[in-house]
Design a protein around this motif. Structure first.
Motif, mmCIF file in Angstrom:
data_model
loop_
_atom_site.group_PDB
_atom_site.id
_atom_site.type_symbol
_atom_site.label_atom_id
_atom_site.label_comp_id
_atom_site.label_asym_id
_atom_site.label_seq_id
_atom_site.Cartn_x
_atom_site.Cartn_y
_atom_site.Cartn_z
ATOM 1 N N ASN A 36 -4.422 -13.100 16.166
ATOM 2 C CA ASN A 36 -4.099 -11.760 15.574
ATOM 3 C C ASN A 36 -4.711 -10.727 16.019
ATOM 4 N N ALA A 37 -6.023 -10.919 16.504
ATOM 5 C CA ALA A 37 -6.924 -10.116 17.182
ATOM 6 C C ALA A 37 -6.380 -9.648 18.430
ATOM 7 N N GLU A 38 -5.943 -10.669 19.205
ATOM 8 C CA GLU A 38 -5.391 -10.542 20.743
ATOM 9 C C GLU A 38 -3.913 -9.463 20.579
ATOM 10 N N TYR A 39 -3.226 -9.896 19.626
ATOM 11 C CA TYR A 39 -1.737 -9.451 19.277
ATOM 12 C C TYR A 39 -2.038 -7.959 19.018
ATOM 13 N N GLU A 40 -3.024 -7.437 18.128
ATOM 14 C CA GLU A 40 -3.577 -6.197 17.804
ATOM 15 C C GLU A 40 -3.899 -5.261 19.127
ATOM 16 N N ARG A 41 -4.751 -5.989 19.737
ATOM 17 C CA ARG A 41 -5.253 -5.471 21.157
ATOM 18 C C ARG A 41 -4.018 -4.983 22.102
ATOM 19 N N ARG A 42 -3.219 -5.875 22.242
ATOM 20 C CA ARG A 42 -2.207 -5.889 22.842
ATOM 21 C C ARG A 42 -1.092 -4.874 22.434
ATOM 22 N N HIS A 43 -0.666 -4.818 21.334
ATOM 23 C CA HIS A 43 0.339 -4.037 20.789
ATOM 24 C C HIS A 43 0.166 -3.009 20.032
ATOM 25 N N GLY A 44 -1.093 -2.804 19.314
ATOM 26 C CA GLY A 44 -1.745 -1.608 18.758
ATOM 27 C C GLY A 44 -1.467 -1.469 17.354
ATOM 28 N N PHE A 45 -0.821 -2.500 16.735
ATOM 29 C CA PHE A 45 -0.671 -2.865 15.230
ATOM 30 C C PHE A 45 -0.649 -4.144 14.926
ATOM 31 N N ARG A 46 -0.651 -4.357 13.676
ATOM 32 C CA ARG A 46 -0.923 -5.876 12.892
ATOM 33 C C ARG A 46 0.386 -6.491 13.119
ATOM 34 N N PHE A 47 0.367 -7.670 13.476
ATOM 35 C CA PHE A 47 1.290 -8.945 13.335
ATOM 36 C C PHE A 47 1.942 -8.772 12.138
ATOM 37 N N VAL A 48 3.108 -8.825 11.645
ATOM 38 C CA VAL A 48 3.705 -8.914 10.542
ATOM 39 C C VAL A 48 4.963 -9.974 10.641
ATOM 40 N N VAL A 49 5.005 -10.805 9.878
ATOM 41 C CA VAL A 49 6.130 -11.590 9.777
ATOM 42 C C VAL A 49 6.415 -12.314 8.422
ATOM 43 N N PHE A 50 7.627 -12.415 8.058
ATOM 44 C CA PHE A 50 8.155 -12.811 6.897
ATOM 45 C C PHE A 50 7.703 -14.541 6.625
ATOM 46 N N VAL A 51 6.359 -14.585 5.981
ATOM 47 C CA VAL A 51 6.014 -15.884 5.867
ATOM 48 C C VAL A 51 6.983 -17.055 5.177
ATOM 49 N N ASN A 52 7.540 -16.305 4.008
ATOM 50 C CA ASN A 52 8.431 -17.056 3.028
ATOM 51 C C ASN A 52 7.808 -18.401 2.909
ATOM 52 N N ARG A 53 6.663 -18.718 2.359
ATOM 53 C CA ARG A 53 6.109 -19.857 2.059
ATOM 54 C C ARG A 53 5.855 -20.977 3.030
ATOM 55 N N ASP A 73 0.136 -1.783 9.421
ATOM 56 C CA ASP A 73 -1.215 -2.240 9.256
ATOM 57 C C ASP A 73 -1.769 -2.179 7.783
ATOM 58 N N ALA A 74 -1.054 -1.740 6.900
ATOM 59 C CA ALA A 74 -1.423 -1.648 5.593
ATOM 60 C C ALA A 74 -1.039 -3.302 5.115
ATOM 61 N N HIS A 75 -0.355 -4.014 5.915
ATOM 62 C CA HIS A 75 -0.326 -5.481 5.404
ATOM 63 C C HIS A 75 -1.704 -6.256 5.847
ATOM 64 N N PRO A 76 -1.734 -7.445 5.157
ATOM 65 C CA PRO A 76 -2.843 -8.169 5.527
ATOM 66 C C PRO A 76 -2.518 -9.103 6.816
ATOM 67 N N ALA A 77 -3.715 -9.507 7.397
ATOM 68 C CA ALA A 77 -3.174 -10.391 8.723
ATOM 69 C C ALA A 77 -3.113 -11.615 8.015
ATOM 70 N N ILE A 78 -2.216 -12.382 8.852
ATOM 71 C CA ILE A 78 -1.837 -13.743 8.220
ATOM 72 C C ILE A 78 -3.138 -14.566 8.604
ATOM 73 N N GLY A 106 0.550 -1.025 0.041
ATOM 74 C CA GLY A 106 -0.145 -0.066 -0.210
ATOM 75 C C GLY A 106 0.869 1.252 -0.083
ATOM 76 N N ARG A 107 0.109 2.254 -0.450
ATOM 77 C CA ARG A 107 0.845 3.556 -0.452
ATOM 78 C C ARG A 107 0.834 4.244 0.659
#
Length: 146
Positions: free
Chosen positions: A89-106, A54-59, A19-20
């Motif tokens: 994911n919802a608990e993480y966002e409540r706790r930290h205030g932003f989306r969980f982002v991880v390099f899934v790498n397939r 938060d521009a990244h989609p949730a896992i 996202g921009r």
């Protein structure tokens, strides 16, 4: 694999970062935007850091994924794993205030679930740095893979 570019347009960077955002616009002004991403991140406000994450989609998100995210997240869809990912994911966002982002790498979603469980109780400042580093790793990998 492609070498890191010396210059990228805002549109190209938006594709790499889902996202921009203000971060993407600042990167587009730089020579070597991916190589200087961390330098730019260090100048961002907390709000701007949250915006780019938060521009990244949730896992495990089922809709609204870019083609890149869908391919990276794969198709493994065990309903129990997906339900637990949604809950954490919802608990993480409540706790930290932003989306969980991880390099899934397939990697399979069950493996990512374990990463989320391991990271959820980290301090928010640690998580913010980790998530941003993961974000840059994702974008760099996307560029290199073309």
């Amino acid at each position: 694999m492609r070498e890191l570019p010396r210059q990228l347009s805002p549109e190209e960077l938006a594709g790499l970062f889902e996202g921009r955002t203000r971060f993407v616009d600042r990167l587009a002004e730089r020579d070597d935007p991916l190589g200087s991403a961390w330098e730019v991140i260090e100048t961002l406000s907390e709000e701007e850091k949250h915006e780019v994450l938060d521009a990244h989609p949730a896992i495990g998100q089922k809709s609204g994924l870019s083609a890149r995210s869908a391919a990276e997240q794969g198709v493994d869809a065990d309903p129990e794993v997906l339900a637990e990912l949604a809950r954490l994911n919802a608990e993480y966002e409540r706790r930290h205030g932003f989306r969980f982002v991880v390099f899934v790498n397939r990697r399979p979603k069950a493996e990512i679930l374990e990463v989320l469980r391991a990271r959820i109780d980290n301090r928010t400042d640690e998580e913010l740095e980790t998530a941003l580093r993961e974000l840059v790793a994702i974008a760099t990998d996307r560029w290199r893979r073309g």
